[in-house]
Design a protein around this motif. Structure first.
Motif, PDB file in Angstrom:
ATOM      1  N   GLY A   5      13.275   2.888  13.401  1.00  0.00           N
ATOM      2  CA  GLY A   5      12.886   2.257  14.649  1.00  0.00           C
ATOM      3  C   GLY A   5      13.586   2.819  15.866  1.00  0.00           C
ATOM      4  N   ALA A   6      13.084   2.399  17.030  1.00  0.00           N
ATOM      5  CA  ALA A   6      13.532   2.961  18.307  1.00  0.00           C
ATOM      6  C   ALA A   6      14.985   2.633  18.610  1.00  0.00           C
ATOM      7  CB  ALA A   6      12.632   2.456  19.431  1.00  0.00           C
ATOM      8  N   ALA A   7      15.429   1.424  18.271  1.00  0.00           N
ATOM      9  CA  ALA A   7      16.809   1.046  18.573  1.00  0.00           C
ATOM     10  C   ALA A   7      17.798   1.898  17.782  1.00  0.00           C
ATOM     11  CB  ALA A   7      17.027  -0.433  18.278  1.00  0.00           C
ATOM     12  N   VAL A   8      17.481   2.170  16.525  1.00  0.00           N
ATOM     13  CA  VAL A   8      18.362   3.015  15.710  1.00  0.00           C
ATOM     14  C   VAL A   8      18.347   4.446  16.239  1.00  0.00           C
ATOM     15  CG1 VAL A   8      18.766   3.961  13.408  1.00  0.00           C
ATOM     16  CG2 VAL A   8      18.143   1.555  13.681  1.00  0.00           C
ATOM     17  N   LEU A   9      17.183   4.930  16.645  1.00  0.00           N
ATOM     18  CA  LEU A   9      17.120   6.254  17.253  1.00  0.00           C
ATOM     19  C   LEU A   9      18.074   6.340  18.439  1.00  0.00           C
ATOM     20  CD1 LEU A   9      15.904   9.064  17.926  1.00  0.00           C
ATOM     21  CD2 LEU A   9      14.077   7.844  19.137  1.00  0.00           C
ATOM     22  N   GLU A  10      18.034   5.360  19.317  1.00  0.00           N
ATOM     23  CA  GLU A  10      18.917   5.374  20.486  1.00  0.00           C
ATOM     24  C   GLU A  10      20.382   5.313  20.070  1.00  0.00           C
ATOM     25  OE1 GLU A  10      18.457   5.825  23.644  1.00  0.00           O
ATOM     26  OE2 GLU A  10      16.275   5.853  23.714  1.00  0.00           O
ATOM     27  N   ARG A  11      20.677   4.474  19.088  1.00  0.00           N
ATOM     28  CA  ARG A  11      22.076   4.340  18.637  1.00  0.00           C
ATOM     29  C   ARG A  11      22.593   5.644  18.050  1.00  0.00           C
ATOM     30  NH1 ARG A  11      22.384   0.757  13.645  1.00  0.00           N
ATOM     31  NH2 ARG A  11      22.092   2.773  12.592  1.00  0.00           N
ATOM     32  N   GLU A  12      21.802   6.266  17.189  1.00  0.00           N
ATOM     33  CA  GLU A  12      22.254   7.497  16.546  1.00  0.00           C
ATOM     34  C   GLU A  12      22.273   8.667  17.539  1.00  0.00           C
ATOM     35  OE1 GLU A  12      23.357   7.378  13.092  1.00  0.00           O
ATOM     36  OE2 GLU A  12      23.318   5.367  13.961  1.00  0.00           O
ATOM     37  N   ALA A  13      21.332   8.675  18.463  1.00  0.00           N
ATOM     38  CA  ALA A  13      21.350   9.703  19.506  1.00  0.00           C
ATOM     39  C   ALA A  13      22.624   9.595  20.338  1.00  0.00           C
ATOM     40  CB  ALA A  13      20.122   9.580  20.399  1.00  0.00           C
ATOM     41  N   ALA A  14      23.052   8.372  20.622  1.00  0.00           N
ATOM     42  CA  ALA A  14      24.295   8.176  21.375  1.00  0.00           C
ATOM     43  C   ALA A  14      25.493   8.720  20.608  1.00  0.00           C
ATOM     44  CB  ALA A  14      24.486   6.705  21.697  1.00  0.00           C
ATOM     45  N   LEU A  15      25.494   8.568  19.292  1.00  0.00           N
ATOM     46  CA  LEU A  15      26.567   9.126  18.479  1.00  0.00           C
ATOM     47  C   LEU A  15      26.567  10.650  18.526  1.00  0.00           C
ATOM     48  CD1 LEU A  15      26.359   6.787  15.339  1.00  0.00           C
ATOM     49  CD2 LEU A  15      28.115   6.765  17.134  1.00  0.00           C
ATOM     50  N   VAL A  16      25.375  11.237  18.517  1.00  0.00           N
ATOM     51  CA  VAL A  16      25.271  12.694  18.619  1.00  0.00           C
ATOM     52  C   VAL A  16      25.809  13.172  19.964  1.00  0.00           C
ATOM     53  CG1 VAL A  16      23.676  14.649  18.695  1.00  0.00           C
ATOM     54  CG2 VAL A  16      23.321  12.813  17.025  1.00  0.00           C
ATOM     55  N   ALA A  17      25.383  12.520  21.036  1.00  0.00           N
ATOM     56  CA  ALA A  17      25.838  12.915  22.368  1.00  0.00           C
ATOM     57  C   ALA A  17      27.347  12.760  22.501  1.00  0.00           C
ATOM     58  CB  ALA A  17      25.116  12.087  23.427  1.00  0.00           C
ATOM     59  N   SER A  18      27.889  11.696  21.926  1.00  0.00           N
ATOM     60  CA  SER A  18      29.328  11.480  21.974  1.00  0.00           C
ATOM     61  C   SER A  18      30.081  12.544  21.179  1.00  0.00           C
ATOM     62  CB  SER A  18      29.665  10.085  21.441  1.00  0.00           C
ATOM     63  OG  SER A  18      31.061   9.873  21.406  1.00  0.00           O
ATOM     64  N   ALA A  19      29.555  12.877  20.004  1.00  0.00           N
ATOM     65  CA  ALA A  19      30.219  13.870  19.155  1.00  0.00           C
ATOM     66  C   ALA A  19      30.308  15.226  19.839  1.00  0.00           C
ATOM     67  CB  ALA A  19      29.483  13.992  17.829  1.00  0.00           C
ATOM     68  N   PHE A  20      29.276  15.581  20.609  1.00  0.00           N
ATOM     69  CA  PHE A  20      29.258  16.873  21.292  1.00  0.00           C
ATOM     70  C   PHE A  20      29.698  16.778  22.749  1.00  0.00           C
ATOM     71  CE2 PHE A  20      26.015  17.734  17.895  1.00  0.00           C
ATOM     72  CZ  PHE A  20      26.764  18.696  17.235  1.00  0.00           C
ATOM     73  N   ASP A  21      30.044  15.568  23.174  1.00  0.00           N
ATOM     74  CA  ASP A  21      30.461  15.326  24.558  1.00  0.00           C
ATOM     75  C   ASP A  21      29.443  15.909  25.533  1.00  0.00           C
ATOM     76  OD1 ASP A  21      32.052  14.363  26.589  1.00  0.00           O
ATOM     77  OD2 ASP A  21      33.330  16.142  26.672  1.00  0.00           O
ATOM     78  N   GLU A  22      28.177  15.599  25.275  1.00  0.00           N
ATOM     79  CA  GLU A  22      27.086  16.160  26.081  1.00  0.00           C
ATOM     80  C   GLU A  22      26.001  15.100  26.281  1.00  0.00           C
ATOM     81  OE1 GLU A  22      25.435  18.972  28.470  1.00  0.00           O
ATOM     82  OE2 GLU A  22      27.323  19.197  27.374  1.00  0.00           O
ATOM     83  N   PRO A  23      26.067  14.325  27.369  1.00  0.00           N
ATOM     84  CA  PRO A  23      25.052  13.306  27.619  1.00  0.00           C
ATOM     85  C   PRO A  23      23.657  13.927  27.688  1.00  0.00           C
ATOM     86  CG  PRO A  23      26.913  13.034  29.109  1.00  0.00           C
ATOM     87  CD  PRO A  23      27.102  14.357  28.416  1.00  0.00           C
ATOM     88  N   GLY A  24      22.684  13.228  27.120  1.00  0.00           N
ATOM     89  CA  GLY A  24      21.298  13.681  27.208  1.00  0.00           C
ATOM     90  C   GLY A  24      20.971  14.894  26.376  1.00  0.00           C
ATOM     91  N   CYS A  25      21.780  15.181  25.347  1.00  0.00           N
ATOM     92  CA  CYS A  25      21.573  16.423  24.591  1.00  0.00           C
ATOM     93  C   CYS A  25      20.543  16.306  23.468  1.00  0.00           C
ATOM     94  CB  CYS A  25      22.898  16.914  23.999  1.00  0.00           C
ATOM     95  SG  CYS A  25      23.566  15.884  22.667  1.00  0.00           S
ATOM     96  N   VAL A  26      19.995  15.111  23.245  1.00  0.00           N
ATOM     97  CA  VAL A  26      19.047  14.926  22.145  1.00  0.00           C
ATOM     98  C   VAL A  26      17.621  15.114  22.636  1.00  0.00           C
ATOM     99  CG1 VAL A  26      18.142  13.273  20.450  1.00  0.00           C
ATOM    100  CG2 VAL A  26      20.608  13.423  20.866  1.00  0.00           C
ATOM    101  N   CYS A  27      16.847  15.859  21.855  1.00  0.00           N
ATOM    102  CA  CYS A  27      15.442  16.147  22.152  1.00  0.00           C
ATOM    103  C   CYS A  27      14.582  15.505  21.067  1.00  0.00           C
ATOM    104  CB  CYS A  27      15.213  17.654  22.176  1.00  0.00           C
ATOM    105  SG  CYS A  27      13.525  18.163  22.584  1.00  0.00           S
ATOM    106  N   VAL A  28      13.583  14.728  21.466  1.00  0.00           N
ATOM    107  CA  VAL A  28      12.765  13.973  20.509  1.00  0.00           C
ATOM    108  C   VAL A  28      11.463  14.708  20.210  1.00  0.00           C
ATOM    109  CG1 VAL A  28      11.347  11.899  20.228  1.00  0.00           C
ATOM    110  CG2 VAL A  28      13.710  11.692  20.977  1.00  0.00           C
ATOM    111  N   GLU A  29      11.164  14.819  18.951  1.00  0.00           N
ATOM    112  CA  GLU A  29       9.879  15.280  18.427  1.00  0.00           C
ATOM    113  C   GLU A  29       9.079  14.033  18.004  1.00  0.00           C
ATOM    114  OE1 GLU A  29       8.264  17.975  18.253  1.00  0.00           O
ATOM    115  OE2 GLU A  29       7.090  18.009  16.423  1.00  0.00           O
ATOM    116  N   HIS A  30       8.042  13.643  18.664  1.00  0.00           N
ATOM    117  CA  HIS A  30       7.452  14.229  19.846  1.00  0.00           C
ATOM    118  C   HIS A  30       6.843  13.110  20.650  1.00  0.00           C
ATOM    119  CE1 HIS A  30       3.483  13.762  17.860  1.00  0.00           C
ATOM    120  NE2 HIS A  30       4.170  14.076  16.767  1.00  0.00           N
ATOM    121  N   HIS A  31       6.221  13.366  21.768  1.00  0.00           N
ATOM    122  CA  HIS A  31       5.738  12.342  22.688  1.00  0.00           C
ATOM    123  C   HIS A  31       4.890  11.264  22.007  1.00  0.00           C
ATOM    124  CE1 HIS A  31       2.609  11.293  25.976  1.00  0.00           C
ATOM    125  NE2 HIS A  31       3.667  10.560  26.211  1.00  0.00           N
ATOM    126  N   ARG A  32       3.849  11.657  21.299  1.00  0.00           N
ATOM    127  CA  ARG A  32       2.947  10.670  20.685  1.00  0.00           C
ATOM    128  C   ARG A  32       3.677   9.823  19.636  1.00  0.00           C
ATOM    129  NH1 ARG A  32      -3.063  10.603  18.515  1.00  0.00           N
ATOM    130  NH2 ARG A  32      -3.381  12.496  19.713  1.00  0.00           N
TER     131      ARG A  32
END
Length: 276
Positions: free
Chosen positions: A236-263
């Motif tokens: 689900g979307a909430a878990v996606l956001e949570r795990e994306a935040a962990l990725v961004a934190s691990a790399f110290d790079e806000p907004g570094c996650v790219c989602v596949e795909h729009h639809r």
């Protein structure tokens, strides 16, 4: 909104196949709703699928209009494309990119290639010819465009030797591009098989090469992703956001996650039940 997700791939267009054989009939991909979605999600970049002959016909008109709408909304746009046939004829990639740039004009600030030689059967027995062909596609496109070139690259390219030049195949790619999306599909950030561990060597290589990077995650069905463990569709979307935040934190790079795909992402957010 503030999110660790800073970009997405967008493969669909709203044009009916009755009007253009390249049409996908996906209404939310029309220029205005696409730009509104990207702005609402706080995206900084959209990799927007450019059709073959992107300067012709209804789909070509949509592509130019959509690119301009995104740019007007403050979102950077790269022309996204890839065809296995380009591996045999690299000049076709350059022809495609040239048409996309003509269609969208100054609205494009990049070309993003998604050419996947590792999906071809020959790769399993001898990847070197496919790797050479892929690098030739990058070279041909690089020579033809005057905007930054990007590529989608799976995390494990750090384990594949480059043919005919030093380092790994990812190193060879990084010598040819200005940006890379490190594809690290998993449904969790942490752990030995999580997004961070998978992506880290490739991200480090991109950083060392001075190449802009992001980390790609999947939201499509398990059938498309190759297994439930590679996509957030069940989480689900909430878990996606949570795990994306962990990725961004691990790399110290806000907004570094790219989602596949729009639809698929819209479907995950519950926005598209009526369409799908």
């Amino acid at each position: 909104m503030t999110s660790a997700v800073g970009s997405m791939w967008a493969w669909d267009n709203p044009v009916s196949q009755q009007d253009d054989a390249r049409g996908r009939g996906y209404a939310p991909a029309a220029p205005a709703p696409l730009a509104a979605f990207a702005a609402t999600r706080g995206l900084g970049r959209v990799h927007l699928a450019a059709p073959w002959a992107a300067d012709e016909g209804p789909v070509g008109e949509w592509f130019g209009d959509a690119a301009r709408a995104l740019r007007a909304a403050g979102v950077a746009v790269g022309a996204l494309g890839g065809d296995p046939g380009w591996l045999d004829q690299p000049a076709l990639a350059a022809t495609w990119a040239d048409a996309a740039l003509r269609s969208a004009g100054g609205a494009l600030d990049a070309v993003q290639l998604d050419v996947e030689p590792w999906t071809l059967p020959a790769w399993q027995t001898d990847p070197a010819p496919g790797a050479r062909a892929w690098l030739a596609v990058l070279d041909a496109t690089r020579a033809a465009v005057d905007v930054p070139l990007g590529a989608d690259a799976p995390w494990w390219l750090t384990t594949v030797p480059a043919p005919d030049e030093p380092g790994t195949l990812l190193d060879a790619v990084l010598r040819r591009v200005e940006r890379v999306v490190v594809v690290a599909f998993a449904d969790h950030a942490d752990g030995a098989d999580g997004i961070v561990a998978l992506a880290r060597p490739a991200v480090a290589a991109a950083q060392a090469a001075g190449v802009a990077w992001s980390v790609g995650v999947e939201t499509d069905t398990p059938e498309v992703a190759g297994g439930a463990q590679f996509t957030f569709v069940d989480e689900g979307a909430a878990v996606l956001e949570r795990e994306a935040a962990l990725v961004a934190s691990a790399f110290d790079e806000p907004g570094c996650v790219c989602v596949e795909h729009h639809r698929a992402w819209r479907r995950l957010l519950g926005l598209d039940a009526a369409q799908d």
